[in-house]
Design a protein around this motif. Structure first.
Motif, PDB file in Angstrom:
ATOM      1  N   GLY A 161       3.844  13.712  -1.495  1.00  0.00           N
ATOM      2  CA  GLY A 161       2.836  14.418  -2.269  1.00  0.00           C
ATOM      3  C   GLY A 161       3.410  15.134  -3.476  1.00  0.00           C
ATOM      4  O   GLY A 161       2.726  15.295  -4.503  1.00  0.00           O
ATOM      5  N   THR A 162       4.669  15.583  -3.386  1.00  0.00           N
ATOM      6  CA  THR A 162       5.302  16.235  -4.536  1.00  0.00           C
ATOM      7  C   THR A 162       6.240  15.289  -5.289  1.00  0.00           C
ATOM      8  O   THR A 162       6.283  15.301  -6.514  1.00  0.00           O
ATOM      9  N   LEU A 163       6.955  14.458  -4.553  1.00  0.00           N
ATOM     10  CA  LEU A 163       7.961  13.607  -5.183  1.00  0.00           C
ATOM     11  C   LEU A 163       7.340  12.587  -6.123  1.00  0.00           C
ATOM     12  O   LEU A 163       7.959  12.175  -7.109  1.00  0.00           O
ATOM     13  N   LEU A 164       6.107  12.180  -5.830  1.00  0.00           N
ATOM     14  CA  LEU A 164       5.449  11.138  -6.616  1.00  0.00           C
ATOM     15  C   LEU A 164       4.380  11.714  -7.540  1.00  0.00           C
ATOM     16  O   LEU A 164       3.345  11.099  -7.787  1.00  0.00           O
ATOM     17  N   ASP A 165       4.681  12.906  -8.089  1.00  0.00           N
ATOM     18  CA  ASP A 165       3.719  13.537  -8.992  1.00  0.00           C
ATOM     19  C   ASP A 165       4.089  13.355 -10.458  1.00  0.00           C
ATOM     20  O   ASP A 165       3.486  13.960 -11.343  1.00  0.00           O
ATOM     21  N   GLY A 166       5.088  12.526 -10.735  1.00  0.00           N
ATOM     22  CA  GLY A 166       5.515  12.273 -12.110  1.00  0.00           C
ATOM     23  C   GLY A 166       6.766  13.008 -12.516  1.00  0.00           C
ATOM     24  O   GLY A 166       7.315  12.762 -13.594  1.00  0.00           O
ATOM     25  N   ARG A 167       7.283  13.883 -11.673  1.00  0.00           N
ATOM     26  CA  ARG A 167       8.460  14.680 -12.027  1.00  0.00           C
ATOM     27  C   ARG A 167       9.714  13.822 -12.219  1.00  0.00           C
ATOM     28  O   ARG A 167      10.665  14.244 -12.865  1.00  0.00           O
ATOM     29  N   ASN A 168       9.722  12.626 -11.636  1.00  0.00           N
ATOM     30  CA  ASN A 168      10.902  11.767 -11.743  1.00  0.00           C
ATOM     31  C   ASN A 168      10.755  10.661 -12.780  1.00  0.00           C
ATOM     32  O   ASN A 168      11.557   9.718 -12.798  1.00  0.00           O
ATOM     33  N   ALA A 169       9.778  10.780 -13.631  1.00  0.00           N
ATOM     34  CA  ALA A 169       9.556   9.753 -14.653  1.00  0.00           C
ATOM     35  C   ALA A 169      10.491   9.963 -15.850  1.00  0.00           C
ATOM     36  O   ALA A 169      10.067  10.132 -16.990  1.00  0.00           O
ATOM     37  N   HIS A 170      11.769   9.966 -15.563  1.00  0.00           N
ATOM     38  CA  HIS A 170      12.790  10.093 -16.599  1.00  0.00           C
ATOM     39  C   HIS A 170      14.074   9.477 -16.078  1.00  0.00           C
ATOM     40  O   HIS A 170      14.236   9.289 -14.863  1.00  0.00           O
ATOM     41  N   LEU A 171      14.991   9.151 -16.975  1.00  0.00           N
ATOM     42  CA  LEU A 171      16.248   8.519 -16.599  1.00  0.00           C
ATOM     43  C   LEU A 171      17.326   9.575 -16.390  1.00  0.00           C
ATOM     44  O   LEU A 171      17.295  10.642 -17.000  1.00  0.00           O
ATOM     45  N   SER A 172      18.283   9.265 -15.521  1.00  0.00           N
ATOM     46  CA  SER A 172      19.471  10.088 -15.323  1.00  0.00           C
ATOM     47  C   SER A 172      20.705   9.250 -15.624  1.00  0.00           C
ATOM     48  O   SER A 172      20.688   8.028 -15.455  1.00  0.00           O
ATOM     49  N   ASP A 173      21.794   9.904 -16.074  1.00  0.00           N
ATOM     50  CA  ASP A 173      22.957   9.150 -16.551  1.00  0.00           C
ATOM     51  C   ASP A 173      24.138   9.175 -15.591  1.00  0.00           C
ATOM     52  O   ASP A 173      25.266   8.876 -15.975  1.00  0.00           O
ATOM     53  N   GLY A 174      23.894   9.511 -14.313  1.00  0.00           N
ATOM     54  CA  GLY A 174      24.999   9.632 -13.376  1.00  0.00           C
ATOM     55  C   GLY A 174      25.778   8.358 -13.155  1.00  0.00           C
ATOM     56  O   GLY A 174      27.010   8.379 -13.023  1.00  0.00           O
ATOM     57  N   VAL A 224       0.870  -1.180   0.000  1.00  0.00           N
ATOM     58  CA  VAL A 224       0.000   0.000   0.000  1.00  0.00           C
ATOM     59  C   VAL A 224       0.901   1.223   0.000  1.00  0.00           C
ATOM     60  O   VAL A 224       1.719   1.412   0.902  1.00  0.00           O
ATOM     61  N   PHE A 225       0.737   2.070  -1.033  1.00  0.00           N
ATOM     62  CA  PHE A 225       1.642   3.220  -1.167  1.00  0.00           C
ATOM     63  C   PHE A 225       0.978   4.283  -2.038  1.00  0.00           C
ATOM     64  O   PHE A 225       0.209   3.961  -2.960  1.00  0.00           O
ATOM     65  N   PRO A 226       1.287   5.578  -1.792  1.00  0.00           N
ATOM     66  CA  PRO A 226       0.607   6.663  -2.511  1.00  0.00           C
ATOM     67  C   PRO A 226       1.303   7.067  -3.808  1.00  0.00           C
ATOM     68  O   PRO A 226       1.563   8.250  -4.042  1.00  0.00           O
ATOM     69  N   ALA A 227       1.617   6.089  -4.673  1.00  0.00           N
ATOM     70  CA  ALA A 227       2.353   6.399  -5.893  1.00  0.00           C
ATOM     71  C   ALA A 227       1.498   6.358  -7.158  1.00  0.00           C
ATOM     72  O   ALA A 227       1.995   6.705  -8.237  1.00  0.00           O
ATOM     73  N   GLY A 228       0.244   5.952  -7.053  1.00  0.00           N
ATOM     74  CA  GLY A 228      -0.597   5.891  -8.242  1.00  0.00           C
ATOM     75  C   GLY A 228       0.043   5.070  -9.340  1.00  0.00           C
ATOM     76  O   GLY A 228       0.608   3.998  -9.106  1.00  0.00           O
ATOM     77  N   GLU A 229      -0.007   5.605 -10.560  1.00  0.00           N
ATOM     78  CA  GLU A 229       0.594   4.939 -11.723  1.00  0.00           C
ATOM     79  C   GLU A 229       1.854   5.663 -12.183  1.00  0.00           C
ATOM     80  O   GLU A 229       2.284   5.493 -13.332  1.00  0.00           O
ATOM     81  N   VAL A 230       2.433   6.463 -11.298  1.00  0.00           N
ATOM     82  CA  VAL A 230       3.637   7.198 -11.660  1.00  0.00           C
ATOM     83  C   VAL A 230       4.770   6.226 -11.941  1.00  0.00           C
ATOM     84  O   VAL A 230       4.876   5.164 -11.323  1.00  0.00           O
ATOM     85  N   ARG A 231       5.641   6.570 -12.886  1.00  0.00           N
ATOM     86  CA  ARG A 231       6.773   5.714 -13.237  1.00  0.00           C
ATOM     87  C   ARG A 231       8.045   6.244 -12.575  1.00  0.00           C
ATOM     88  O   ARG A 231       8.249   7.456 -12.493  1.00  0.00           O
ATOM     89  N   GLU A 232       8.885   5.309 -12.131  1.00  0.00           N
ATOM     90  CA  GLU A 232      10.112   5.640 -11.419  1.00  0.00           C
ATOM     91  C   GLU A 232      11.228   4.727 -11.915  1.00  0.00           C
ATOM     92  O   GLU A 232      11.020   3.526 -12.103  1.00  0.00           O
ATOM     93  N   PRO A 233      12.447   5.268 -12.152  1.00  0.00           N
ATOM     94  CA  PRO A 233      13.588   4.432 -12.559  1.00  0.00           C
ATOM     95  C   PRO A 233      14.346   3.924 -11.331  1.00  0.00           C
ATOM     96  O   PRO A 233      15.371   4.475 -10.936  1.00  0.00           O
TER      97      PRO A 233
END
Length: 289
Positions: free
Chosen positions: A249-262, A157-166
Motif C-alpha cells: 500500500g505504501t511501496l507502490l504509491d509512486g515513491r520509487n519511480a526514479h533510478l538509483s546509481d548503486g 493480478v497485482f495492486p500496482a496501478g500505473e506506477v513505474r518501477e526500475p
C-alpha cells in the motif's frame, strides 16, 4: 549482459580468497545468486537455510551457522519489513558479532518505510554493516507466484496501478553484495540503493514478456485491500498477508519511480536491462503455458 560478462566484472573488484561467507536463504531468489557470485569471486560459501538446519525464527540454530565465518549475507524470509524482522535481524547480528562475524550485509527494500527498523537494528548491533536497498526484482516475474500466474492463467493480478518501477536484475544485486563484501571497508557503514536502468509500469513489463513469448498476456490492477485474497490463494498465512498488503500500500504509491546509481557506483557498469532479462527467461521457456 551475459553471465560470463558478469563474472568478469566481479573478478575485477578484487576477491578475498579464504573468506567464509554465510548466506542466509541460500536456496532463495537472492541467496542462490549471492552464493554463486561469491563462489565465482573465490569466497567459501556456507549455506544457511532450513535444509542445513538454520531457522531465522529459532535462535538456537544460529551459532552453528555463524561460528568460524568471516561475513554473512542477511535476507529475511517473506520481507525485511515483516513483523518480527527487526528483532530477528538485531538478535542475529549481535550473536554474529559476538562470534567474530563482524561483516554483515542486509538486503533491504528501496522506499519501504517498514524496513527502516530492521536496518536500524543492524546498525545498532556493532557490526561492520552495509545495507543494500533494492528496487523490485525483475525475477519476481519469472519465479514464484507471479510467474505462475502469467504462465498458467495468462494474467498478472497485482495492486500496482500505473506506477513505474526500475526493475533490477537479481544477478546485479548479488554482484553488488559480493563486491561490498570483498572491497575491504569501502562500503562498510554505507546504504546502497540499487535499481535497473529504466522505468516501466507493471503493465509495460507484462507487455514486454508477452512480446517475447508470443502469448497474449495481460496485467490487471486491483486495489491493495483486495489483494489479500490473492495472497491467501497463494497459501500465504493471514498475518503475513496482512503485513504484505500494508507494505504494498505504501511501496507502490509512486515513491520509487526514479533510478538509483548503486549498481554503476559499485560495479562500474550499467545495470542489466529488463528486456535482456525477458529474452533470456523467455528463451528458457519460463512462461510457456
Amino acid at each position: 549482459m551475459t553471465d560470463t560478462a558478469r563474472s568478469a566484472t566481479r573478478n575485477t573488484t578484487g576477491g578475498t580468497p579464504g573468506m567464509t561467507l554465510v548466506v542466509t536463504g541460500a536456496s532463495g531468489r537472492t541467496g542462490s545468486r549471492v552464493a554463486r557470485a561469491a563462489a565465482a569471486a573465490g569466497l567459501t560459501v556456507r549455506a544457511a537455510s532450513r535444509a542445513t538446519g538454520f531457522d531465522w525464527w529459532d535462535p538456537a540454530t544460529w551459532a552453528d551457522a555463524l561460528r568460524g565465518a568471516d561475513a554473512a549475507y542477511l535476507a529475511v524470509p517473506s520481507d525485511v519489513g515483516a513483523p518480527g524482522a527487526a528483532e530477528a535481524v538485531g538478535a542475529l547480528a549481535r550473536e554474529a558479532v559476538g562470534l567474530g562475524v563482524r561483516r554483515l550485509v542486509l538486503l533491504s527494500a528501496r522506499g519501504e518505510d517498514q524496513a527502516l527498523p530492521t536496518e536500524e537494528a543492524l546498525r545498532a548491533s556493532g557490526a561492520d554493516w552495509t545495507v543494500v536497498r533494492s528496487a523490485w526484482f525483475a525475477q519476481n516475474f519469472s519465479e514464484g507466484p507471479l510467474a505462475a500466474e502469467l504462465r498458467d492463467r495468462g494474467e498478472l493480478v497485482f495492486p500496482a496501478g500505473e506506477v513505474r518501477e526500475p526493475f533490477v536484475d537479481v544477478r546485479d544485486v548479488a554482484d553488488v553484495v559480493v563486491a561490498a563484501l570483498t572491497a575491504g571497508d569501502r562500503y562498510a557503514g554505507r546504504t546502497l540503493a540499487l535499481s535497473g536502468g529504466r522505468l516501466l509500469t507493471f503493465g509495460e513489463a507484462v507487455a514486454e514478456i508477452a512480446a517475447a513469448t508470443g502469448r497474449p498476456l495481460a496485467y490487471r490492477s486491483v486495489a491493495t485491500r483486495d489483494y489479500g485474497e490473492a495472497l491467501a490463494a497463494f497459501g500465504v498465512p493471514p498475518r503475513e498477508a496482512e503485513a504484505l498488503t500494508g507494505i504494498f500500500g505504501t511501496l507502490l504509491d509512486g515513491r520509487n519511480a526514479h533510478l538509483s546509481d548503486g549498481v554503476r557506483e559499485v560495479l562500474g557498469r550499467a545495470p542489466g536491462d529488463f528486456s535482456g532479462f525477458v529474452r533470456e527467461a523467455a528463451a528458457a521457456g519460463t512462461w510457456k503455458a
